[in-house]
Design an enzyme around this catalytic site. Structure first.
Site, PDB file in Angstrom:
ATOM      1  N   GLU A 216       0.834  -1.205   0.000  1.00  0.00           N
ATOM      2  CA  GLU A 216       0.000   0.000   0.000  1.00  0.00           C
ATOM      3  C   GLU A 216       0.869   1.255   0.000  1.00  0.00           C
ATOM      4  O   GLU A 216       0.588   2.222  -0.720  1.00  0.00           O
ATOM      5  CB  GLU A 216      -0.939  -0.015   1.205  1.00  0.00           C
ATOM      6  CG  GLU A 216      -2.002  -1.099   1.103  1.00  0.00           C
ATOM      7  CD  GLU A 216      -3.002  -1.069   2.241  1.00  0.00           C
ATOM      8  OE1 GLU A 216      -4.183  -0.785   1.990  1.00  0.00           O
ATOM      9  OE2 GLU A 216      -2.576  -1.328   3.395  1.00  0.00           O
TER      10      GLU A 216
ATOM     11  N   GLU B 138      -3.905 -10.170   3.638  1.00  0.00           N
ATOM     12  CA  GLU B 138      -5.047  -9.801   4.471  1.00  0.00           C
ATOM     13  C   GLU B 138      -6.206 -10.774   4.323  1.00  0.00           C
ATOM     14  O   GLU B 138      -6.896 -11.105   5.290  1.00  0.00           O
ATOM     15  CB  GLU B 138      -5.515  -8.377   4.123  1.00  0.00           C
ATOM     16  CG  GLU B 138      -4.567  -7.275   4.580  1.00  0.00           C
ATOM     17  CD  GLU B 138      -3.471  -6.971   3.586  1.00  0.00           C
ATOM     18  OE1 GLU B 138      -2.795  -5.943   3.755  1.00  0.00           O
ATOM     19  OE2 GLU B 138      -3.270  -7.762   2.618  1.00  0.00           O
TER      20      GLU B 138
END
Length: 263
Positions: free
Chosen positions: A116, A136
Site C-alpha cells: 500500500e 489480508e
C-alpha cells in the site's frame, strides 16, 4: 534537515540537497508499519525542505516493508476501524499528493501495508530480491491503507482479487511484468537506481512534475471530454511558467540535448 523519530530517518542528498531519502528503520520487524511509523511518514512528507525536488522511500535491512505490525494491532469497533483506516489514508496521501515525486526503492518483502505504501509512490524500482503479497484475505481482514484504490490501478482488480483470495505471492520479475514496479534491477541496487531517477526528476520544471503528480491521475479518471479540457488547462499553465519558456527557448536555440534512441 533534522527529523527525529526512532523508526524513520530523512537524509538530504545532492549538491543542492534536492533529494530527500526517507528510510524506515525497523529491520528487526522487517519494517512493519505501526501507527507511529505511518504518522512519521506523514510528518516527513508534510515538512520537506523547500530545496527538495524529489524523494526516495527505502527500508533498512533485508526488506522494504512486511506490512502491518500485527503485534500492535488492537481490537476496534466499526467506527474506530473507519477512523483508523482514514488516518492511514491521510498519511499516504501526503506521499502520493505531496509536493514532490516519490520513488520507492523495493527489496525483500513488499507485503500488505508495504505494498500500500509502495503503491502511493509515483515510481517503483524493485531489485531481484523483491516479492509482493496481500495476505489480508487469509488473515480475516481487508486492506485499509488505500490498497483497494491504488493497487488495482497498477495491476487490475482481478489480479488483486486473486492475490487476496489465494495468498498468491509475486516475485520481482513477475511483479514488473504485471505492473507492480516500473524498473527491475540487480539485488542490492534498488536504492542506487531510485536515487539516480530522483536526481533526473529533480531537474524537471516544478510545474511539470506537479501536473504529472496531481493532474494526470485525475485526467485518467475523468470522462474523455472533461479530461481533454483539464489537459488543455494544465498544458497552458505549465507552458506559461518562466522556467518552461526558458527551456523551450534553449531547445530552439540548439542549446538543449535532443532525444536519442535508448541503448
Amino acid at each position: 534537515m533534522t527529523f527525529q523519530h526512532p523508526y524513520l530517518s530523512v537524509q538530504l542528498h545532492g549538491e543542492q540537497q534536492e533529494i530527500a531519502i526517507v528510510t524506515m528503520n525497523r529491520p528487526a520487524k522487517r519494517n512493519a508499519l505501526n501507527d507511529g511509523l505511518i504518522l512519521a511518514i506523514r510528518d516527513a512528507f508534510q515538512n520537506l525542505p523547500a530545496s527538495v525536488r524529489a524523494a526516495v522511500v527505502d527500508g533498512e535491512g533485508e526488506h522494504f516493508c512486511a506490512g502491518l505490525d500485527l503485534s500492535e494491532l488492537s481490537e476496534r469497533d466499526a467506527a474506530e476501524g473507519v477512523f483508523h483506516s482514514r488516518m492511514w489514508h491521510a498519511a499516504l496521501e501526503c506521499v502520493e499528493k505531496g509536493t514532490v515525486p516519490v520513488i520507492a526503492a523495493l527489496h525483500g518483502a513488499v507485503v500488505g501495508g508495504g505494498l500500500e505504501l509502495a503503491s502511493a509512490c509515483h515510481i517503483r524500482v524493485a531489485d531481484e530480491t523483491t516479492f509482493y503479497a496481500l495476505p489480508e484475505g487469509t488473515r480475516g481482514i481487508f486492506v485499509g491503507g488505500g490498497g483497494a484504490v491504488r493497487v488495482p490501478k497498477l495491476i487490475g482488480a482481478a489480479r488483486m482479487t486473486d492475490m487476496m483470495l489465494t495468498g498468491r505471492v509475486y516475485n520481482a520479475a513477475d511483479g514488473e511484468r504485471v505492473g507492480l514496479s516500473q524498473y527491475l534491477v540487480p539485488g542490492g541496487t534498488a536504492r542506487e537506481k531510485a536515487i539516480e531517477l530522483a536526481t533526473r526528476i529533480a531537474t524537471n520544471a516544478r510545474m511539470t512534475n506537479f501536473a504529472l503528480m496531481h493532474a494526470l491521475p485525475r485526467i485518467a479518471e475523468q470522462p474523455a471530454d472533461h479530461g481533454l479540457f483539464t489537459e488543455a488547462l494544465m498544458a497552458s499553465i505549465a507552458q506559461s511558467a518562466p522556467e518552461a519558456k526558458e527551456r523551450v527557448r534553449a531547445f530552439l536555440e540548439g542549446k538543449a540535448a535532443k532525444v536519442k534512441k535508448a541503448d
